[in-house]
Design a protein around this motif. Sequence first.
Motif, mmCIF file in Angstrom:
data_model
loop_
_atom_site.group_PDB
_atom_site.id
_atom_site.type_symbol
_atom_site.label_atom_id
_atom_site.label_comp_id
_atom_site.label_asym_id
_atom_site.label_seq_id
_atom_site.Cartn_x
_atom_site.Cartn_y
_atom_site.Cartn_z
ATOM 1 N N LEU A 206 24.873 17.319 -38.543
ATOM 2 C CA LEU A 206 23.959 18.321 -37.991
ATOM 3 C C LEU A 206 24.705 19.530 -37.448
ATOM 4 O O LEU A 206 24.322 20.682 -37.702
ATOM 5 N N SER A 207 25.792 19.303 -36.728
ATOM 6 C CA SER A 207 26.543 20.438 -36.176
ATOM 7 C C SER A 207 27.188 21.262 -37.278
ATOM 8 O O SER A 207 27.267 22.489 -37.176
ATOM 9 N N THR A 208 27.624 20.613 -38.353
ATOM 10 C CA THR A 208 28.191 21.353 -39.484
ATOM 11 C C THR A 208 27.133 22.225 -40.138
ATOM 12 O O THR A 208 27.372 23.405 -40.430
ATOM 13 N N LEU A 209 25.948 21.671 -40.368
ATOM 14 C CA LEU A 209 24.863 22.447 -40.968
ATOM 15 C C LEU A 209 24.446 23.614 -40.067
ATOM 16 O O LEU A 209 24.198 24.725 -40.548
ATOM 17 N N LEU A 210 24.384 23.367 -38.765
ATOM 18 C CA LEU A 210 24.034 24.446 -37.831
ATOM 19 C C LEU A 210 25.105 25.535 -37.814
ATOM 20 O O LEU A 210 24.788 26.725 -37.737
ATOM 21 N N ALA A 211 26.373 25.142 -37.908
ATOM 22 C CA ALA A 211 27.452 26.126 -37.930
ATOM 23 C C ALA A 211 27.388 26.971 -39.196
ATOM 24 O O ALA A 211 27.586 28.193 -39.159
ATOM 25 N N ALA B 132 25.374 7.654 -34.701
ATOM 26 C CA ALA B 132 25.124 8.851 -33.890
ATOM 27 C C ALA B 132 26.245 9.873 -34.080
ATOM 28 O O ALA B 132 25.985 11.084 -34.135
ATOM 29 N N ILE B 133 27.476 9.404 -34.210
ATOM 30 C CA ILE B 133 28.606 10.313 -34.407
ATOM 31 C C ILE B 133 28.493 11.030 -35.745
ATOM 32 O O ILE B 133 28.660 12.244 -35.835
ATOM 33 N N VAL B 134 28.185 10.282 -36.801
ATOM 34 C CA VAL B 134 28.047 10.885 -38.128
ATOM 35 C C VAL B 134 26.883 11.869 -38.142
ATOM 36 O O VAL B 134 26.986 12.977 -38.679
ATOM 37 N N ALA B 135 25.754 11.492 -37.534
ATOM 38 C CA ALA B 135 24.597 12.389 -37.481
ATOM 39 C C ALA B 135 24.940 13.678 -36.728
ATOM 40 O O ALA B 135 24.571 14.778 -37.167
#
Length: 128
Positions: A94-99, A87-90
């Motif tokens: 995901l947050s990096t891609l959204l940023a 869950a941490i890696v996901a």
Amino acid sequence: MVPALLCLLGCQLLGEALVQLTRAPVPGPVLGMLLLALWLGLVARGRIPAALGQTADVLLAHLSLLFVPAGVGVMLHLQRIAAEWLAIVAALVLSTLLAIAATAIAMRAVLRRLPPPADDSDGRDAHG
């Protein structure tokens, strides 16, 4: 240096107070930093007071020390991290891609508002 530190801490305190009053889903220090940026941009007209700039330089020079408590916190929760690593890696991916996507969208919006570059096409190449 003390007045500049009081200014920085005052902005953080004001941000924390606003978050508590409004129940905004934003950390207080982030809101405080936004308030400081607005003050510097609107009231100070982009001119950073010398004492504030010097204090910020000192804090930035020792920024690595501010990560020690976070590192200790991670070390205390290694079992939990091991149990929830997927869950941490996901969340990180995901947050990096959204940023990255949000940055690209913001950049396109800013570039659309800028005037187009001057057209120097008078039939000659760039070297004359």
